[in-house]
Scaffold this motif. Sequence first.
Motif, mmCIF file in Angstrom:
data_model
loop_
_atom_site.group_PDB
_atom_site.id
_atom_site.type_symbol
_atom_site.label_atom_id
_atom_site.label_comp_id
_atom_site.label_asym_id
_atom_site.label_seq_id
_atom_site.Cartn_x
_atom_site.Cartn_y
_atom_site.Cartn_z
ATOM 1 N N LEU A 91 0.831 -1.197 0.000
ATOM 2 C CA LEU A 91 0.000 0.000 0.000
ATOM 3 C C LEU A 91 0.871 1.256 0.000
ATOM 4 O O LEU A 91 0.597 2.227 -0.729
ATOM 5 N N ILE A 92 1.943 1.228 0.805
ATOM 6 C CA ILE A 92 2.858 2.382 0.839
ATOM 7 C C ILE A 92 3.437 2.626 -0.545
ATOM 8 O O ILE A 92 3.437 3.756 -1.049
ATOM 9 N N ILE A 93 3.917 1.532 -1.155
ATOM 10 C CA ILE A 93 4.531 1.692 -2.482
ATOM 11 C C ILE A 93 3.506 2.251 -3.454
ATOM 12 O O ILE A 93 3.784 3.181 -4.232
ATOM 13 N N GLY A 94 2.320 1.712 -3.382
ATOM 14 C CA GLY A 94 1.285 2.169 -4.286
ATOM 15 C C GLY A 94 0.948 3.628 -4.085
ATOM 16 O O GLY A 94 0.894 4.407 -5.052
ATOM 17 N N LEU A 95 0.786 4.021 -2.811
ATOM 18 C CA LEU A 95 0.484 5.423 -2.512
ATOM 19 C C LEU A 95 1.590 6.340 -3.014
ATOM 20 O O LEU A 95 1.324 7.393 -3.614
ATOM 21 N N THR A 96 2.814 5.942 -2.728
ATOM 22 C CA THR A 96 3.953 6.763 -3.140
ATOM 23 C C THR A 96 3.916 6.980 -4.641
ATOM 24 O O THR A 96 4.021 8.111 -5.125
ATOM 25 N N LEU A 97 3.786 5.866 -5.370
ATOM 26 C CA LEU A 97 3.815 5.992 -6.825
ATOM 27 C C LEU A 97 2.658 6.838 -7.320
ATOM 28 O O LEU A 97 2.832 7.659 -8.237
ATOM 29 N N ALA A 98 1.538 6.691 -6.690
ATOM 30 C CA ALA A 98 0.380 7.473 -7.112
ATOM 31 C C ALA A 98 0.645 8.957 -6.926
ATOM 32 O O ALA A 98 0.386 9.774 -7.822
ATOM 33 N N LEU A 99 1.203 9.311 -5.752
ATOM 34 C CA LEU A 99 1.510 10.718 -5.487
ATOM 35 C C LEU A 99 2.555 11.244 -6.456
ATOM 36 O O LEU A 99 2.461 12.386 -6.924
ATOM 37 N N VAL A 100 3.550 10.406 -6.727
ATOM 38 C CA VAL A 100 4.613 10.832 -7.650
ATOM 39 C C VAL A 100 4.018 11.117 -9.017
ATOM 40 O O VAL A 100 4.303 12.158 -9.636
ATOM 41 N N ILE A 101 3.191 10.199 -9.470
ATOM 42 C CA ILE A 101 2.605 10.393 -10.803
ATOM 43 C C ILE A 101 1.712 11.633 -10.808
ATOM 44 O O ILE A 101 1.770 12.451 -11.732
ATOM 45 N N LEU A 102 0.962 11.801 -9.725
ATOM 46 C CA LEU A 102 0.100 12.969 -9.628
ATOM 47 C C LEU A 102 0.915 14.251 -9.723
ATOM 48 O O LEU A 102 0.590 15.165 -10.500
ATOM 49 N N GLY A 103 2.010 14.295 -8.933
ATOM 50 C CA GLY A 103 2.863 15.489 -8.931
ATOM 51 C C GLY A 103 3.413 15.765 -10.310
ATOM 52 O O GLY A 103 3.392 16.897 -10.803
#
Lengths: 625, 526
Positions: free
Chosen positions: A505-517
């Motif tokens: 979940l952490i990895i997923g959240l991180t990647l999601a935020l990165v892509i969003l940014g």
Amino acid sequence: MQSLIWLAIAIPLASAAFLLLAGKRADAWGHWVGVAASSVAFLVGAGALLEMLGESGDHPGMTLTLWEFIPGGDLNVDVGLLVDPLSITFVMLITFVGTLIHFYSVAYMEHDVARRRFFAYLNLFIAAMLLLVLADSFLLLFFGWEGVGLASYLLIGFWNQKNEYATAANKAFVVNRIGDIGLIVAMGMMFAAFGAVDFETVFAQAPEASTATLTAIGLALLLAACGKSAQFPLQSWLGDAMAGPTPVSALIHAATMVTAGVYLIVRSAPIFNGAPDAQLVVAVVGAITLLLGAFIGMAKDDIKKALAASTMSQIGYMMLAAGLGPIGYAFAIFHLVTHGFFKAGMFLGAGSVMHAMNDGVDMRRYGALRGVMTITWVTFGLGWLAILGVPPFSGYWSKDKIIEAAFVGDGWQPWVLGGAALVGAGLTAFYMSRLFFMTFHGKARWNDEVHPHESPLLMTVPMMILAVGSAFLGLFLASGDRFAHFLEPVTGHAEHHDPVIPIPLIIGLTLALVILGAVIAWLKYGRADVPEEAPAGSLATITARNDFFQDSVNRAVFQRPGQHLTRTLVYGDAAIIDGAVNKQARGWARLGEGSRKFQNGQVRSYALTMLVGVVVIALVIVMGA
Amino acid sequence: MNFVTPEIAWAPLTPILIVLGAAAAGVLVESFIKTPATRRVVQLWLSGAALLAALVAVVVQWGGLEGAAGTVVMSGKITVDLQSLAWQLMLLIFAVLSVLLFASKTSDNEESFTALGSVAPGSVEEKLARRAGLQVTEVFPLALFAVGGMMLFTCVTDLIFLFVALELFSLPLYILVALARRRRLLSQEAALKYFLLGAFSSAIFLFGAALVYGATTQIDVAFIGIAIEIVDGRDGMLLLGAVMVIVGLMFKIGAAPFHSWVPDVYQGAPTPVTAFMGAATKAAATAALIRVMYLAFYPLEWELSWMFWAVAILSMALGTVLALVQTDIKRMLAYSAVAHAGFILVAFAGLEAEALAALPFYLLTYGLATIGAFAIITQVRERAEDGGVGAEAVRLGQWAGLGKRSPLLAGAMALFLLSFAGIPLTAGFIGKFEVFSAAVAGGAWILVLIAVIASAVAAFFYVRLIVLMFFTDVPEGAEDSIAVGNEPLSRVVIYLTAIAILVLGILPSGVLELFQESAVFLVIGG
């Protein structure tokens, strides 16, 4: 080779002295001496690393005592070098990246009249930095610590004919002094508590010391680390330090020197392990700085200052990791190494861009450089992907581990620290993408006088090598936890803990935020037109642009009261102390004028004086007896 | 009546005989060599060789004693012991340096001494004498006589003989003081004052010796001490005699209130002579005072301590305070010499054994700095109207900006001044430290406290000159008013003394051990 590691310090040092003393006749070839010295230091370090990898056992490495330094009654300090996995990691980072930057500088500084002096300072820096990481006592480390401070000062102010650059150098120097006091105080407390300042004795006795002592020492060490690594609240100097030539920013103010604070914390692990409160402060300082740096980075239009803010933020990650204790130490160093590669690479890329843009640094005047500077674009792009933490590039392996580790713990800590690290990742993605798109994509916004071109091979080859590192070093070191195992003799074995939320979940959240940014950045700065003049911006933007008004805060809180204090003291000194001294001096002078009358030049009165003297003395003595 | 010829052991007297013999030979040279220039060269080499030979002889004797305290010469009238050899060694070093200064010439080929002492200042004869190239080369034998007298002064153990030695070194000095090349009236006046006051103090000394003889029927210092102890004769006559003998010696040391001659003579004398006197007379007189106090009057220590305290405090206070208001550099150093006389007397508090090593060291450091400082004064000169080298620039204001004109000279001067002030890393600090610790060992810590305060006040005028040299700019329009000399002989003296001050300040242990070894008297019983 490990026993010859002192050569890695001695050779650049000798080279620096030679270059400074050689004079004009060495102008034509002096820079190659500097390059050679750095290269030899790298070879020595590489030899030592290979030898260490061949060793078996729990504690690879060795301590090398060179000579007695301070033979004192209670305090004995030897000059000794400590070669272990941690220090050799730094040696490799410093000499490898350092040597590449030496090569790069040959071309970058080609038209500078003082190129020889520049290389002398670079060599001085290499020697001092190696001394810092190889020292086997806090005192010797302090010599290196001050040495890199000196080199940093000299190089920030390298173009000191510009007043503001000289001021920037002074600022860095003064802020660093504040941190240095922390290190001195820490050494004093160590001597009081353990009677020694060498690592071996201090760390051996640390477990028995009281928590209060260890906390105090830890906080003093943190102060030192904050000064050197530009952590909150001593971060204000790093942005101004970009006044130095860009290779300097890459080597000193991105890859190596500014990470010395992290090294200090990790090296002092036995002290922090016994002081949970100090550890927490370290982690919180790291978290604050990583967000602060990210916010500043979002608002800066100066490419170097944006990168500087990013450095601050990334070191915040390392600090955060170092504050987490044994589970974070290895990741702090891991991120430090990968960051050293991708950030140095991006700084060199920025230097290459500036080289092409007549030394312009305003990103609003860049744009569409992808077409004219393909190599720079590719190498910078790999660094960008790495810092964003996109798998499988280097940054992903190191930063993600820190975010995971930040979520480990009880109570509020994992949520706050982990949350900060997670949000920081998204912000990083935004401001780095903003920087990347503003520079290389969109429409060309440069003037007619500027004719961008690709830099010479001497500059691009180091960038390519660093880009390869940005891309693959993380994967290589992370596979099978290779690097963590290598560091284990120093950082200690980390028990496995589960984060408060599942790792996927952490990895997923991180990647999601990165892509969003990244996507937001693309929409605002890649696809849309970037105004050539900075818009007025919201209050938040203005705050970030002005480094959160750090300079104004410093001025109001420290500088003004300090000035008033010194003025009061000067007045007191003049009126009271000097006044008293002067008054009594005047009294003496008056006394002298008075007694002068007896020396009237007449021999009869001289004889009378003598006679009176004899008579008085004789009377007193004879009568008294 | 039968006179018994005294048996004289000549060998221990070799150094003194060499010096006095060379002095006598120098007088012959004066008579037989006509050309002034040749005479000067011969005199210089003669005195130089004699002094160096005497130096070697002293060293050989020191080695020859091998642990023995010394040798009795001439039925106890002279005792050559390690203590006196130490002083003789020091005096010879001072003499060698001074003779080099005597011989130094300016770039205009001009000496420090007048062309002909007997002509009136400013007269036609004086001009003629100068044009004829006349030179007073008598200064060399005169200096040798003085040195010989001083060396004798350090080892005689008989009050009458002590008086003879006192006169032997004083008379040549009176003449030397009168021979200045410039400001001759001042120089002659100083010589006359010195002579009159010197005669006065000699009379006091001699009268004191007579009274002591009357009280104890002894003139040998060691026997006087024994006699005082045995007969317990602390009557008025003995005390008065002792006081007067000591006053005679304190006069030569230049302690207040017997100091009145010091500023006038230091100022008026040719600067090389001032350097020589400042260093050597003080050393010789201190040596004699030590002998008299430690051998003859030690039983009266309690009674006399009051005198030493009073004179020491007065000297330090007066010397320091008056030095503050001087505008003439030679007078300033003269008053500083008075203050130093006070510091010397501090060491006599309690008559401790430590003082026997401390005083020679102190006098050595003080003497070297004095010679160096006055040597520098000979180099800083006014520029004459015709562009040549004029008189010495002795007004303090003229030293402004010397640090820029001649960094080496100003640096050396600063070193000497810091040594006078007793700042660490200079020899003066070690000297003061030794002297003060001797006094503390004697229980006189209050006296030491006063001495430290005096040193602190004194530092002011030393540092003021340093500030003047280094941090004050040359006044506008006065850039060309000062001519800094570059006389090789003087430069040698300045550099040698500067190095010695530094070495003695940083590594004093070797010399200190030497003086500690010499802190013994040979006390004779027959």
